[in-house]
Design an enzyme around this catalytic site. Structure first.
Site, PDB file in Angstrom:
ATOM      1  N   CYS A  70       0.827  -1.204   0.000  1.00 35.88           N
ATOM      2  CA  CYS A  70       0.000   0.000   0.000  1.00 35.88           C
ATOM      3  C   CYS A  70       0.869   1.263   0.000  1.00 35.88           C
ATOM      4  O   CYS A  70       1.433   1.619  -1.025  1.00 35.88           O
ATOM      5  CB  CYS A  70      -0.962  -0.042   1.190  1.00 35.88           C
ATOM      6  N   HIS A 120      -3.911  -4.942   1.025  1.00 42.60           N
ATOM      7  CA  HIS A 120      -3.377  -5.500   2.270  1.00 42.60           C
ATOM      8  C   HIS A 120      -3.549  -7.018   2.288  1.00 42.60           C
ATOM      9  O   HIS A 120      -4.636  -7.526   2.571  1.00 42.60           O
ATOM     10  CB  HIS A 120      -4.081  -4.871   3.480  1.00 42.60           C
ATOM     11  N   GLU A 150      -2.397  -9.054   4.411  1.00 47.09           N
ATOM     12  CA  GLU A 150      -2.360  -9.579   5.772  1.00 47.09           C
ATOM     13  C   GLU A 150      -3.729  -9.666   6.432  1.00 47.09           C
ATOM     14  O   GLU A 150      -3.890 -10.337   7.454  1.00 47.09           O
ATOM     15  CB  GLU A 150      -1.424  -8.720   6.636  1.00 47.09           C
TER      16      GLU A 150
END
Length: 512
Positions: free
Chosen positions: A78, A170, A172
């Site tokens: 990002c 993202h 994660e």
């Protein structure tokens, strides 16, 4: 030992990146972007985190990326991607088409190792306001979405000596359905990590490090009965044996029979430990106090005094053992500076300076779930490892208003019934934390032919991952009915039970 270096630009998700890397059995460390260390041989790769900032802001967080590019594999996430594009000469603008939420990336090239095993069209989680209009000439597009042409990109063949990947989403977070596989591809595949950082490996390495750090010196440590302090003590015990002295304080604010049960567990684990009965000392000092913060400060002050008293019997101690874990460490060296308030029961209120002790923290690089895994590997009883979080001031902040021995007895009895019923109904491990609160409220009741005017307790149960946010637990009605009936029938002095259905925020988990 191989490790991944994560540079923190202030993203709310940075810790989550670290947790995902650790789940791959690869060690990683988070450091502020402006405190990046020299690249050593043990660093296998670098991840640049997201950020609430825009690269177009005057005060944007900037970094010379040449210190990493070509030297180690890099993944920009990002903000890390936008910073990369901007730094190497691309064009990044603050877009009116801010992407936030679920999106689907489509691969432009299907044979790249970063997307090994990933669907051609994959759901990801976007959270960015900047848009990359043009890539630097050294980079090429890997994937796009319906809204943006550059969702993922990488350095062209020969641009750098090491791979350099960037993504504008993202991987994660839970909503990136194949994000964990992408991280696996980067960490294990592109960076070449072996994934052998297991609890057993951590124990072996930590015990060796502790022996080197402490040597023949002595350590004194206060145990709380909780997971962190217990696992830390057992690691020290394996390293230095009887040179570790522990004590466990009964401050009169523990759960029912907790002092005796936990002390017996510690003794059964072979720890060199002393139980300290300080109930009356705490109760006397808390007499008449009703303000929550005043109660907390009194409890903290008394704990320090008891610690100092006990330490006098061990003048040979030169180290203070603490159960500090990684989130505490990250918080104290964050991108935005040291945290304003550090919990005194985690840091023992300045005791190291007052007693001229050095600090030893065996768990300072572990997350909570990792601490539990290490504890299980060491054979620590589930009675301790599986316990719900318990506040440092104990029942002192679950008794609203003044604390008295009689109120402690009422709450301990009611809470013991609540906990036993959670276990009986196989619900204890389904909630993150549960507790009973004694309210400063009396209400009218009828028991048999008698009119009563007695106390009220509130039951609290929440689901959470880290305690920062929490949802109230949807416990079955039949369970709540059974608990309520049992408390009212068995605890003389309580005639009403209520259930707290508040979320955090706006409420907190504890009532004080």
């Amino acid at each position: 030992m191989q490790k991944i270096l994560i540079l923190d630009f202030g993203s709310q998700y940075t810790q989550l990146i670290a947790r995902r890397v650790r789940e791959l059995n690869v060690y990683c460390e988070i450091v502020p972007y402006n405190k990046a260390p020299e690249l050593t041989a043990d660093i296998a790769g670098v991840i640049l985190s997201g950020s609430p900032f825009s690269v177009r802001q005057k005060d944007a967080l900037r970094l010379d990326l040449n210190q990493f590019a070509g030297k180690k594999p890099v993944l920009g996430v990002c903000y890390g991607a936008q910073l990369t594009a901007d730094f190497f000469g691309g064009e990044v603008v603050q877009s009116e088409k801010r992407e936030y939420g679920k999106a689907f990336i489509e691969q432009n090239a299907t044979d790249d190792p970063f997307f090994k095993g990933i669907s051609q069209k994959s759901q990801v989680w976007m959270s960015h306001g900047d848009t990359i209009l043009h890539l630097p000439e050294q980079f090429e597009i890997l994937a796009h979405t319906e809204s943006i042409p550059v969702a993922a990109f990488k350095a062209k063949e020969g641009a750098f000596d090491q791979p350099y990947y960037c993504i504008q989403y993202h991987p994660e977070v839970y909503h990136s359905l194949e994000g964990f596989q992408m991280l696996r591809n980067f960490v294990l595949g592109i960076c070449g990590c072996t994934g052998d950082w297991t609890p057993a490996h951590f124990i072996e390495q930590t015990v060796a490090d502790l022996r080197q750090q402490v040597g023949d010196e002595h350590v004194i440590m206060a145990l709380s009965g909780g997971v962190d302090s217990t696992v830390a003590a057992m690691l020290l015990h394996q390293a230095i044996g009887k040179n570790l002295f522990c004590f466990f304080v009964d401050n009169g604010l523990l759960r029912k029979n907790e002092f005796e049960e936990v002390l017996a567990s510690y003794q059964g684990m072979g720890l060199n430990i002393k139980g300290v009965d300080a109930k009356n000392r705490f109760w006397d000092a808390l007499k008449g106090q009703t303000d929550p913060e005043a109660k907390r400060k009194t409890i903290g002050r008394l704990f320090i005094e008891v610690f100092e008293d006990e330490s006098k019997a061990h003048p040979e101690a030169t180290f203070l053992g603490q159960g500090t874990i990684y989130p505490d460490v990250i918080e104290s060296v964050s991108v935005h500076g040291p945290s304003v308030t550090i919990k005194s029961h985690h840091n023992v209120g300045g005791l190291p300076d007052r007693l001229k002790l050095k600090i030893v923290e065996p768990l300072r690089m572990l997350f909570k779930d990792e601490v539990r895994r290490v504890g299980r590997e060491m054979g620590i009883p589930e009675l301790i490892l599986g316990r719900h979080p318990f506040p440092g001031p104990g029942l002192g902040i679950r008794i609203l208003g003044e604390i008295t021995p009689e109120k402690v007895r009422l709450l301990q009895d009611a809470d013991a019934i609540y906990t036993a019923k959670l276990r009986e109904y196989n619900l204890y491990n389904e909630v993150w934390q549960a507790g009973t609160i004694l309210l400063p409220i009396q209400s009218v009741g009828v028991m048999g032919d008698e009119r009563t005017y007695e106390q009220t307790v509130a039951l609290r149960a929440v689901n959470s991952t880290d305690g920062m946010t929490a949802e109230w637990s949807r416990l079955p009605y039949e369970f709540l009915a059974d608990v309520s009936t049992s408390i009212i029938n068995q605890v003389r002095g309580i005639n009403r039970v209520v259930y707290d259905i508040s979320t955090k925020p706006p409420a907190t988990i504890e009532w004080e």
